[in-house]
Design a protein around this motif. Sequence first.
Motif, PDB file in Angstrom:
ATOM      1  N   TRP A  50      -5.894   1.310   3.115  1.00 22.30           N
ATOM      2  CA  TRP A  50      -5.235   1.140   4.545  1.00 22.30           C
ATOM      3  C   TRP A  50      -4.704   1.972   5.028  1.00 22.30           C
ATOM      4  O   TRP A  50      -3.897   2.844   4.291  1.00 22.30           O
ATOM      5  CB  TRP A  50      -4.257  -0.195   4.163  1.00 22.30           C
ATOM      6  CG  TRP A  50      -3.501  -0.709   5.391  1.00 22.30           C
ATOM      7  CD1 TRP A  50      -2.501  -0.593   6.318  1.00 22.30           C
ATOM      8  CD2 TRP A  50      -4.201  -1.914   5.925  1.00 22.30           C
ATOM      9  NE1 TRP A  50      -2.405  -1.244   7.362  1.00 22.30           N
ATOM     10  CE2 TRP A  50      -3.280  -2.290   7.318  1.00 22.30           C
ATOM     11  CE3 TRP A  50      -5.083  -2.658   5.733  1.00 22.30           C
ATOM     12  CZ2 TRP A  50      -3.516  -3.265   7.995  1.00 22.30           C
ATOM     13  CZ3 TRP A  50      -5.508  -3.776   6.686  1.00 22.30           C
ATOM     14  CH2 TRP A  50      -4.637  -4.072   7.696  1.00 22.30           C
TER      15      TRP A  50
ATOM     16  N   CYS B 221      -1.772   4.352   6.503  1.00 21.36           N
ATOM     17  CA  CYS B 221      -0.415   4.566   6.776  1.00 21.36           C
ATOM     18  C   CYS B 221       0.100   4.469   8.225  1.00 21.36           C
ATOM     19  O   CYS B 221      -0.339   5.492   8.860  1.00 21.36           O
ATOM     20  CB  CYS B 221       0.022   5.655   6.013  1.00 21.36           C
ATOM     21  SG  CYS B 221       1.873   5.828   5.728  1.00 21.36           S
TER      22      CYS B 221
ATOM     23  N   TYR C  21       1.036  -1.183  -0.018  1.00 19.93           N
ATOM     24  CA  TYR C  21      -0.052   0.024  -0.054  1.00 19.93           C
ATOM     25  C   TYR C  21       0.962   1.223  -0.061  1.00 19.93           C
ATOM     26  O   TYR C  21       2.012   1.195   0.608  1.00 19.93           O
ATOM     27  CB  TYR C  21      -0.885   0.033   1.230  1.00 19.93           C
ATOM     28  CG  TYR C  21      -2.066  -0.942   1.208  1.00 19.93           C
ATOM     29  CD1 TYR C  21      -3.298  -0.823   0.604  1.00 19.93           C
ATOM     30  CD2 TYR C  21      -1.839  -2.308   1.729  1.00 19.93           C
ATOM     31  CE1 TYR C  21      -4.088  -1.733   0.751  1.00 19.93           C
ATOM     32  CE2 TYR C  21      -2.845  -3.153   1.818  1.00 19.93           C
ATOM     33  CZ  TYR C  21      -3.960  -3.039   1.266  1.00 19.93           C
ATOM     34  OH  TYR C  21      -5.023  -3.769   1.388  1.00 19.93           O
TER      35      TYR C  21
ATOM     36  N   GLY D 158      -3.518   3.322  -0.714  1.00 18.01           N
ATOM     37  CA  GLY D 158      -4.133   2.444  -1.909  1.00 18.01           C
ATOM     38  C   GLY D 158      -3.031   1.365  -2.397  1.00 18.01           C
ATOM     39  O   GLY D 158      -1.736   1.716  -2.228  1.00 18.01           O
ATOM     40  N   GLN D 159      -3.364   0.552  -3.048  1.00 23.62           N
ATOM     41  CA  GLN D 159      -2.580  -0.481  -3.783  1.00 23.62           C
ATOM     42  C   GLN D 159      -1.992   0.033  -4.909  1.00 23.62           C
ATOM     43  O   GLN D 159      -0.803  -0.667  -5.403  1.00 23.62           O
ATOM     44  CB  GLN D 159      -3.363  -1.550  -3.976  1.00 23.62           C
ATOM     45  CG  GLN D 159      -3.940  -2.516  -2.622  1.00 23.62           C
ATOM     46  CD  GLN D 159      -4.777  -3.512  -3.006  1.00 23.62           C
ATOM     47  OE1 GLN D 159      -4.439  -4.139  -4.143  1.00 23.62           O
ATOM     48  NE2 GLN D 159      -5.786  -3.829  -2.173  1.00 23.62           N
TER      49      GLN D 159
END
Length: 113
Positions: free
Chosen positions: A55, A57, A33, A65-66
Amino acid sequence: MAGGNAIRGTRVGAGPMGEAERGEAAPRHRVGYWCTQGHETLVAFAFDAEVPELWDCPRCGLPAGQDQAAPPPAPRTEPYKTHLAYVRERRSDADGDALLEEALAKLRARRGA
């Protein structure tokens, strides 16, 4: 009394718990992420677990994000509003003047002016 450097809750000869005592770990894969600050966070998920789109940080707290090239934008923080600001959203200046005149008229009538 035991010495001050003794580890509480263990016994002599106790070793670390191994796979045999805990059971086998679920197969996992790591998902990366990225946040807008460029921080990368690798999170391990079980293969059968649902992987979340976002997710937080752990370094800066921003959403991550991915997609490294397009991380999610930082949330917009609303400035603090005073009570007067909320009142002004609900009423116009003309309504405020009318209410003020009504309250002053009641005060003058009560004082007998």
